[in-house]
Design an enzyme around this catalytic site. Structure first.
Site, PDB file in Angstrom:
ATOM      1  N   GLU A  85       1.846   1.932  -3.704  1.00 19.83           N
ATOM      2  CA  GLU A  85       0.837   2.148  -4.624  1.00 19.83           C
ATOM      3  C   GLU A  85       1.027   3.937  -4.534  1.00 19.83           C
ATOM      4  O   GLU A  85       0.624   4.372  -4.924  1.00 19.83           O
ATOM      5  CB  GLU A  85       0.112   1.391  -3.865  1.00 19.83           C
ATOM      6  CG  GLU A  85      -1.649   2.419  -5.116  1.00 19.83           C
ATOM      7  CD  GLU A  85      -2.595   2.018  -3.277  1.00 19.83           C
ATOM      8  OE1 GLU A  85      -3.273   3.139  -3.840  1.00 19.83           O
ATOM      9  OE2 GLU A  85      -3.151   0.956  -2.888  1.00 19.83           O
ATOM     10  N   HIS A  86       0.773   4.664  -3.165  1.00 17.31           N
ATOM     11  CA  HIS A  86       0.570   5.426  -2.982  1.00 17.31           C
ATOM     12  C   HIS A  86       2.059   6.285  -2.935  1.00 17.31           C
ATOM     13  O   HIS A  86       2.121   7.236  -4.321  1.00 17.31           O
ATOM     14  CB  HIS A  86       1.288   5.764  -1.733  1.00 17.31           C
ATOM     15  CG  HIS A  86      -0.213   6.076  -0.382  1.00 17.31           C
ATOM     16  ND1 HIS A  86      -1.183   6.822   0.351  1.00 17.31           N
ATOM     17  CD2 HIS A  86      -0.847   4.709  -0.302  1.00 17.31           C
ATOM     18  CE1 HIS A  86      -2.127   6.835   0.381  1.00 17.31           C
ATOM     19  NE2 HIS A  86      -2.163   5.455   0.149  1.00 17.31           N
ATOM     20  N   HIS A 106       0.968  -1.256   0.200  1.00 13.10           N
ATOM     21  CA  HIS A 106      -0.430  -0.035  -0.238  1.00 13.10           C
ATOM     22  C   HIS A 106       0.586   1.397   0.053  1.00 13.10           C
ATOM     23  O   HIS A 106       0.662   2.526  -0.745  1.00 13.10           O
ATOM     24  CB  HIS A 106      -1.422   0.010   1.059  1.00 13.10           C
ATOM     25  CG  HIS A 106      -2.106   0.992   1.470  1.00 13.10           C
ATOM     26  ND1 HIS A 106      -1.805   1.682   2.250  1.00 13.10           N
ATOM     27  CD2 HIS A 106      -3.154   1.564   0.656  1.00 13.10           C
ATOM     28  CE1 HIS A 106      -2.527   3.122   2.122  1.00 13.10           C
ATOM     29  NE2 HIS A 106      -3.129   2.874   1.568  1.00 13.10           N
TER      30      HIS A 106
END
Length: 421
Positions: free
Chosen positions: A52-53, A49
């Site tokens: 992803e950012h 995650h």
């Protein structure tokens, strides 16, 4: 999927798939990495995650502002998501801007710089996201449920990571995770809309050429254990998730379980909604869901109810789980089939949904499944198969997660006893 789907494996191992939709003016294109939360070690939980950012925070050719500006200059949309077994980066643009979309996605996956200043900024954003999730009981309850199903396993850890791990996660952890998993053999580039396959191949060969070769790291086998999570919190509602081990994507029970979920708690006509909300007024929200994975699955019921109502709700829900093993009508099965079939066909009208389905089918099944085959498998499910699937599910070890004023919630042992009675 239709005959217009084409798939090519490049010499690097990268799969490129497309579906031509001649009556639309747009293209959706995405890179789907077959790695997510369950591929992380305990000390790097949340890395998928976090990456992803960070993908949108700068490359060797573009800073964060340029990535946003270039895609929005042409009216396009760019986004990403992280799941337990997949991380996706995708764009939707007008057909004449497909090359730009392929360029940007390839750039953020091949040339992301992970600039320390941006990393610190995004760390703060993610910590805020975790805090928001913790303050949202009907969100965080599912993390507690997942951990109770798969304790001390990657499959049971939260997708966002924990505050402690994210606060200390360093750049080398992110770059190391990316190096291990973001290679051609772990990725599908899929597109759907107004494009030709040969044009897509040329774009992918150009913009994804710098993906590093990786040695596949298969995740640990998920072992459903089941258990109970109870947290007393001063809330107006009890949030409850009751679940069981379920079917994988490739299990023969996959479609019976999906139909069972719709029949039991998939809409306003479902058994749980009708009995618990409409007839008894015990909840505002109640539904069931079936989540298949590569090597396991979970089936669960969520309900949000008052402190006084929960004492009646749980036994009624258990009665419905027992009844569906013995009594399913052709009429309600046909209604569930119609809902599943309509949901599938409606999703095929979206270039984004088609794109995602193509990638997932290649990663799970190794082939594109024709829509007629899927419709036939749904149509073939019988009442007896629904009842047998229910019996297998609800005689398995249950998992219970509760949050709120939980004093009147039955224990996991009492629930298991009532299900076995």
């Amino acid at each position: 999927m239709s005959d217009s789907v084409r798939v090519t494996r490049l010499p690097s191992g990268l799969l490129v798939a497309s579906e031509t939709m001649p009556r639309v003016e747009t293209v959706s294109i995405g890179a789907y990495v077959h790695a997510g939360t369950r591929n992380e070690t305990a000390t790097e939980n949340g890395a998928s995650h976090f990456l992803e950012h960070m993908a949108f925070k700068g490359t060797a050719r573009r800073d964060a502002a340029a990535i946003a500006r270039e895609i929005e200059n042409v009216g396009g949309q760019i986004n990403a998501y992280t799941a337990r077994e997949q991380t996706a980066y995708y764009c939707k643009v007008l057909k004449e801007d497909t090359a730009l979309a392929a360029d940007i996605i390839g750039d953020i996956l091949c040339h992301s710089t992970l600039i320390p200043e941006e990393l610190e900024r995004e760390r703060g954003v993610i910590l805020q996201e975790i805090g928001q999730a913790n303050d949202t009981p009907d969100d965080i309850i599912f993390d507690h449920f997942q951990h109770a199903c798969f304790p001390n396993q990657a499959m049971g850890r939260p997708t966002l990571g924990t505050e402690e791990i994210i606060a200390g996660m360093q750049r080398d952890v992110l770059s190391g995770y990316m190096t291990r998993h973001y290679g051609p053999s772990r990725m599908v580039v899929a597109a759907a809309g107004a494009l030709e396959h040969e044009d897509l191949l040329a774009m992918v060969e150009k913009h994804f050429a710098d993906l590093p070769a990786v040695t596949p790291h298969e995740p640990e086998t998920a072992l459903y254990a089941g258990g109970e999570y109870r947290e007393e919190r001063d809330l107006d509602q009890v949030h409850l998730v009751l679940g069981f081990p379920s079917a994988t994507y490739t299990d023969p029970d996959h479609y019976p379980v999906q139909l069972l979920s719709i029949l039991l708690g998939g809409g306003m006509s479902s058994r749980l909604f009708q009995e618990i909300r409409e007839r008894r007024g015990l909840v505002y929200s109640i539904y069931s869901f079936a989540s298949p994975y590569d090597d396991t699955g979970v089936f669960a019921i969520y309900a949000g109810t008052g402190e006084e109502q929960v004492a009646e709700l749980v036994p009624v829900a258990i009665d419905e789980l027992r009844r569906v093993q013995l009594d399913v009508t052709v009429e309600e099965l046909n209604r569930a089939k119609a809902q599943l079939r309509a949901s599938l066909l409606m999703s095929l009208e979206s270039t984004g949904s088609r794109c995602e389905q193509i990638a997932r089918q290649l990663q799970v099944h190794g082939r594109i499944i024709p829509i007629e085959e899927t419709k036939a498998r749904i149509a073939a499910v019988t009442v007896e198969e629904i009842q047998l699937a229910a019996a297998r599910l609800f005689r398995g070890k249950p998992t219970l997660a509760t949050l709120g004023p939980i004093g009147k919630v039955l224990s996991l042992g009492d629930i298991a006893g009532k299900l076995a009675a």
